[in-house]
Motif scaffolding. Structure first.
Motif, PDB file in Angstrom:
ATOM      1  N   GLY A  90     -58.195  20.486 -14.247  1.00 11.93           N
ATOM      2  CA  GLY A  90     -58.798  20.329 -15.483  1.00 11.93           C
ATOM      3  C   GLY A  90     -58.978  19.043 -15.958  1.00 11.93           C
ATOM      4  O   GLY A  90     -59.973  18.595 -16.096  1.00 11.93           O
ATOM      5  N   LEU A  91     -57.681  18.580 -16.205  1.00 13.51           N
ATOM      6  CA  LEU A  91     -57.523  17.079 -17.203  1.00 13.51           C
ATOM      7  C   LEU A  91     -58.344  15.950 -16.123  1.00 13.51           C
ATOM      8  O   LEU A  91     -58.818  15.160 -16.786  1.00 13.51           O
ATOM      9  CB  LEU A  91     -56.212  16.975 -17.324  1.00 13.51           C
ATOM     10  N   SER A  92     -58.118  16.224 -14.832  1.00 12.47           N
ATOM     11  CA  SER A  92     -58.622  15.084 -13.859  1.00 12.47           C
ATOM     12  C   SER A  92     -60.160  15.189 -14.096  1.00 12.47           C
ATOM     13  O   SER A  92     -60.862  14.182 -14.344  1.00 12.47           O
ATOM     14  CB  SER A  92     -58.369  15.335 -12.457  1.00 12.47           C
ATOM     15  N   SER A 131     -47.161  23.937 -27.011  1.00 11.38           N
ATOM     16  CA  SER A 131     -45.798  23.575 -26.564  1.00 11.38           C
ATOM     17  C   SER A 131     -45.566  22.191 -26.584  1.00 11.38           C
ATOM     18  O   SER A 131     -44.631  21.783 -26.390  1.00 11.38           O
ATOM     19  CB  SER A 131     -45.711  24.304 -25.131  1.00 11.38           C
ATOM     20  N   GLY A 132     -46.506  21.452 -26.697  1.00 11.07           N
ATOM     21  CA  GLY A 132     -46.790  20.003 -26.427  1.00 11.07           C
ATOM     22  C   GLY A 132     -46.225  19.513 -25.158  1.00 11.07           C
ATOM     23  O   GLY A 132     -45.934  20.435 -24.133  1.00 11.07           O
ATOM     24  N   TYR A 162     -51.603  18.075 -11.005  1.00  7.33           N
ATOM     25  CA  TYR A 162     -50.208  18.058 -11.892  1.00  7.33           C
ATOM     26  C   TYR A 162     -50.328  18.856 -12.905  1.00  7.33           C
ATOM     27  O   TYR A 162     -50.771  18.965 -13.583  1.00  7.33           O
ATOM     28  CB  TYR A 162     -49.942  16.472 -12.387  1.00  7.33           C
ATOM     29  N   ASP A 203     -53.695  21.086 -31.026  1.00 10.33           N
ATOM     30  CA  ASP A 203     -52.998  22.227 -31.270  1.00 10.33           C
ATOM     31  C   ASP A 203     -51.630  22.223 -31.729  1.00 10.33           C
ATOM     32  O   ASP A 203     -51.081  20.973 -31.778  1.00 10.33           O
ATOM     33  CB  ASP A 203     -53.182  23.159 -29.894  1.00 10.33           C
ATOM     34  N   ILE A 221     -62.633  22.504 -21.085  1.00 14.07           N
ATOM     35  CA  ILE A 221     -61.278  22.515 -20.506  1.00 14.07           C
ATOM     36  C   ILE A 221     -60.369  22.046 -21.594  1.00 14.07           C
ATOM     37  O   ILE A 221     -59.189  22.659 -21.563  1.00 14.07           O
ATOM     38  CB  ILE A 221     -61.431  21.147 -19.543  1.00 14.07           C
ATOM     39  N   ALA A 281     -47.155  20.116 -15.839  1.00 15.66           N
ATOM     40  CA  ALA A 281     -46.078  20.041 -16.537  1.00 15.66           C
ATOM     41  C   ALA A 281     -45.316  21.340 -16.413  1.00 15.66           C
ATOM     42  O   ALA A 281     -44.089  21.336 -16.614  1.00 15.66           O
ATOM     43  CB  ALA A 281     -46.398  19.578 -17.935  1.00 15.66           C
ATOM     44  N   ASP A 282     -46.196  22.301 -16.692  1.00 12.28           N
ATOM     45  CA  ASP A 282     -45.495  23.793 -16.653  1.00 12.28           C
ATOM     46  C   ASP A 282     -45.149  24.081 -15.312  1.00 12.28           C
ATOM     47  O   ASP A 282     -45.981  24.554 -14.359  1.00 12.28           O
ATOM     48  CB  ASP A 282     -46.533  24.871 -17.197  1.00 12.28           C
ATOM     49  N   LYS A 316     -54.507  27.849 -23.845  1.00  8.29           N
ATOM     50  CA  LYS A 316     -53.304  28.463 -22.858  1.00  8.29           C
ATOM     51  C   LYS A 316     -51.934  27.990 -23.295  1.00  8.29           C
ATOM     52  O   LYS A 316     -51.039  28.890 -23.111  1.00  8.29           O
ATOM     53  CB  LYS A 316     -53.705  27.552 -21.526  1.00  8.29           C
ATOM     54  N   TYR A 317     -51.896  26.787 -23.921  1.00 13.81           N
ATOM     55  CA  TYR A 317     -50.313  26.506 -24.152  1.00 13.81           C
ATOM     56  C   TYR A 317     -49.882  26.553 -25.676  1.00 13.81           C
ATOM     57  O   TYR A 317     -49.080  25.651 -26.164  1.00 13.81           O
ATOM     58  CB  TYR A 317     -50.221  24.796 -23.772  1.00 13.81           C
ATOM     59  N   SER A 333     -50.245  19.203 -29.339  1.00 12.11           N
ATOM     60  CA  SER A 333     -50.561  18.040 -28.634  1.00 12.11           C
ATOM     61  C   SER A 333     -52.154  17.799 -29.249  1.00 12.11           C
ATOM     62  O   SER A 333     -52.850  18.584 -29.868  1.00 12.11           O
ATOM     63  CB  SER A 333     -50.967  18.277 -27.151  1.00 12.11           C
ATOM     64  N   GLY A 339     -53.105  27.777 -14.237  1.00 13.78           N
ATOM     65  CA  GLY A 339     -54.199  26.573 -13.764  1.00 13.78           C
ATOM     66  C   GLY A 339     -53.792  26.100 -12.500  1.00 13.78           C
ATOM     67  O   GLY A 339     -53.110  26.260 -11.862  1.00 13.78           O
ATOM     68  N   SER A 340     -54.717  25.045 -12.225  1.00 16.88           N
ATOM     69  CA  SER A 340     -54.835  24.662 -10.870  1.00 16.88           C
ATOM     70  C   SER A 340     -54.199  23.139 -11.216  1.00 16.88           C
ATOM     71  O   SER A 340     -54.003  22.378 -10.100  1.00 16.88           O
ATOM     72  CB  SER A 340     -56.104  24.721 -10.281  1.00 16.88           C
TER      73      SER A 340
HETATM   74  P1  ADP Z   1     -54.078  23.198 -15.906  1.00 14.74           P
HETATM   75  O1  ADP Z   1     -55.097  23.825 -15.110  1.00 14.74           O
HETATM   76  O2  ADP Z   1     -52.734  23.510 -15.276  1.00 14.74           O
HETATM   77  O3  ADP Z   1     -54.048  23.485 -17.321  1.00 14.74           O
HETATM   78  P2  ADP Z   1     -54.727  20.742 -16.470  1.00 14.74           P
HETATM   79  O4  ADP Z   1     -55.189  19.257 -15.413  1.00 14.74           O
HETATM   80  O5  ADP Z   1     -55.775  20.933 -17.560  1.00 14.74           O
HETATM   81  O6  ADP Z   1     -54.474  21.746 -15.522  1.00 14.74           O
HETATM   82  O7  ADP Z   1     -53.436  20.286 -17.188  1.00 14.74           O
HETATM   83  C1  ADP Z   1     -52.450  19.637 -16.572  1.00 14.74           C
HETATM   84  C2  ADP Z   1     -51.112  19.961 -17.243  1.00 14.74           C
HETATM   85  O8  ADP Z   1     -51.140  19.252 -18.619  1.00 14.74           O
HETATM   86  C3  ADP Z   1     -51.001  21.411 -17.744  1.00 14.74           C
HETATM   87  O9  ADP Z   1     -50.411  22.041 -16.587  1.00 14.74           O
HETATM   88  C4  ADP Z   1     -50.165  21.334 -18.803  1.00 14.74           C
HETATM   89  O10 ADP Z   1     -48.717  21.305 -18.303  1.00 14.74           O
HETATM   90  C5  ADP Z   1     -50.422  20.121 -19.501  1.00 14.74           C
HETATM   91  N1  ADP Z   1     -51.406  20.168 -20.759  1.00 14.74           N
HETATM   92  C6  ADP Z   1     -52.540  20.257 -20.618  1.00 14.74           C
HETATM   93  N2  ADP Z   1     -52.953  20.607 -21.776  1.00 14.74           N
HETATM   94  C7  ADP Z   1     -52.029  21.051 -22.674  1.00 14.74           C
HETATM   95  C8  ADP Z   1     -51.708  21.295 -23.886  1.00 14.74           C
HETATM   96  N3  ADP Z   1     -52.868  21.255 -24.697  1.00 14.74           N
HETATM   97  N4  ADP Z   1     -50.529  21.545 -24.471  1.00 14.74           N
HETATM   98  C9  ADP Z   1     -49.507  21.289 -23.622  1.00 14.74           C
HETATM   99  N5  ADP Z   1     -49.641  21.199 -22.292  1.00 14.74           N
HETATM  100  C10 ADP Z   1     -51.043  20.625 -21.747  1.00 14.74           C
END
Ligand code: ADP
Length: 471
Positions: A434-436, A405-406, A420, A402, A370, A422-423, A377-378, A459, A430-431
């Motif tokens: 992933g981070l959850s 984009s930060g 949630y 990485d 993940i 950020a993009d 991806k970013y 990041s 993405g959904s």
């Molecule tokens: P997604 O499926 O959208 O990636 P995640 O839960 O993995 O969902 O991530 C949540 C949000 O955190 C992403 O939509 C993105 O905006 C931000 N994010 C996660 N990882 C990164 C990263 N490496 N660089 C920049 N933004 C990130």
């Protein structure tokens, strides 16, 4: 029956029984004492009379005996009478009027001759206590001296006492019962206030309210305090429940929403295919590819949802010692396929050696995948992604770094929330789950997932895991 009524009835009853026992005791004690007094007085009188009897002839018959004038000894309520051995009245005091003191057979029986005895008799309409004393002269029974005393004054006294005990006691009982009723009401008043407030709280389902009790810290004060602290606890639990419930609702709504998008695409494409038939082979291929892609997205989403649903249901991962270095090498190999134009390298994976952590290999693989997937991806082509490992004291630290984009500071605290992103433009597809999932996996391994990020610079996601202590 209310407590107030029961309390009043109880102590009135207790008081009534106590008073009754006391009254009966008092009454009989007084009656006995008065009788003893009367007995004593008539015995003394009898002895006085007997001591003044004089004998003038052979002491066989009463006729040879000079009796004193009984009236000298009589007082208004003491009567005297002398009876000879045949039962004939030979003298009596004048205060008897025309009446005789009753002479009964027992006086002449053996007991009567040998010793004095008492009896209670009725003379006219008056009850009289009688002392019958045999007159013996030199061993000969010559007659009987009867001393009587009216019981009227004693009976009057006892009647008065009865009246006093009965009505006075009744009045006293009534007064104490009323006072008891009043006092019980006074004591129980705060309870009914507490009950009313509690009822109002439960009716309005308003857990913010508290019982306002200003009394001392006695039993009722403690009751009010206990109810208040219970309400406070309930409020906390209730708000947590509400939060959890709202979270669940949001989760279901977001999940449905996420699932709707691919479904719409799939349905659109299916309709298109139905209309087109076999006429446009190129468009047909495209539509089928779209369907496949969306179906795959959906199944990924459903898998993610399943993981989180299981986590919510309190399911835990089964763990065993696993070699972390092996897992990371594998993930790094797979990640190379996502690389695109990005420069990817690993750092210090060899430091991990054969170090083991307590964990589940597939879950750990998912966690690092993940993070790497996000990093690629970013991060734009020409950017850099690194998977770095180090071993600070009895922990392992794995970072995914990485130069992408930060993340903006306002998003940083929220990216671990479900769905949630950020993009906001959602270019990445993405959904937001992933981070959850990643942070849940880290927690399940008694580890931590942390992030440091600067918008426009990149990041660093860091996973800290405890090293397995193998005995
Ligand atoms: P997604 O499926 O959208 O990636 P995640 O839960 O993995 O969902 O991530 C949540 C949000 O955190 C992403 O939509 C993105 O905006 C931000 N994010 C996660 N990882 C990164 C990263 N490496 N660089 C920049 N933004 C990130």
């Amino acid at each position: 029956l209310s407590i107030r009524l029961r309390l009043t009835i109880w102590y009135t009853a207790v008081l009534a029984v106590t008073m009754l026992l006391f009254s009966v005791f008092l009454y009989f004690l007084l009656a006995r004492n008065l009788t003893v007094e009367i007995n004593k007085s008539i015995v003394i009188k009898g002895r006085e009379v007997i001591s003044s009897v004089r004998v003038i002839g052979p002491p066989h018959q009463l006729r040879q005996v000079v009796l004193p004038d009984v009236d000298v000894f009589a007082t208004p309520d003491i009567f005297l009478q002398v009876v000879d051995s045949q039962g004939t009245v030979v003298a009596r005091s004048q205060n008897l009027g025309g009446q005789n003191l009753p002479v009964n057979e027992a006086m002449f029986s053996e007991t009567g001759r040998t010793g004095p005895f008492f009896e209670t008799a009725t003379v006219g309409n008056e009850r009289v206590r009688l002392y019958n004393s045999p007159l013996n002269l030199k061993g000969n029974f010559i007659g009987i001296l009867q001393v009587g005393r009216s019981l009227r004054s004693m009976e009057t006294t006892l009647n008065r006492l009865r009246f006093l005990l009965f009505f006075g006691g009744g009045l006293l009982l009534f007064l104490t019962a009323s006072l008891g009723w009043f006092l019980a009401g006074l004591v129980l008043k705060p309870i009914s206030r507490i009950t009313k407030t509690a009822a109002a709280i439960s009716q309005d389902a308003d857990l913010n309210r508290r019982i306002a009790y200003l009394g001392p810290g006695d039993e009722l004060g403690r009751l009010a305090a206990t109810i208040n602290s219970m309400l406070a606890r309930l409020q906390v639990v209730y708000s947590r429940l509400e939060e959890a419930y709202a979270g669940q609702r949001r989760f279901v709504a977001d999940a449905s929403h996420e699932l709707r998008t691919p479904l719409t695409t799939i349905r659109g494409n299916v309709e298109l295919l139905q209309k087109m038939g076999d006429t446009h082979p190129v468009e047909r291929e495209e539509a089928l590819a779209d369907i496949a892609c969306e179906a795959e997205r959906m199944s990924r989403l459903v898998n993610d949802l399943l993981v989180l649903a299981r986590a919510d249901a309190g399911q835990h991962l089964e763990k065993q010692p696993v070699v972390l270095g092996g897992i990371l090498n594998e993930v790094a190999r797979q990640a190379k396929q996502l690389q695109g134009g990005v420069n990817f390298r690993t750092e210090g994976l060899e430091l991990l050696g054969e170090i083991k952590v307590m964990g589940r290999a597939d879950a750990l693989r998912q966690l690092f995948f993940i993070l790497l997937d996000n990093a690629f991806k970013y991060t734009l082509p020409e950017g850099k992604v690194a998977l770095a490992a180090s071993v600070p004291a009895d922990r392992v630290k794995i970072s995914v770094i990485d130069t992408g984009s930060g993340i903006a500071p306002e998003d940083l605290s929220r990216i671990f929330e479900r769905f949630y992103r950020a993009d906001k433009a959602r270019r990445t597809g993405g959904s937001g789950l992933g981070l959850s999932i990643a942070s849940w996996i880290a927690e399940e391994h008694q580890g931590k997932l942390e992030v440091q990020s600067k918008l426009g610079e990149g990041s660093t996601f860091t996973v800290l895991l405890p090293v397995a202590k193998l005995s």
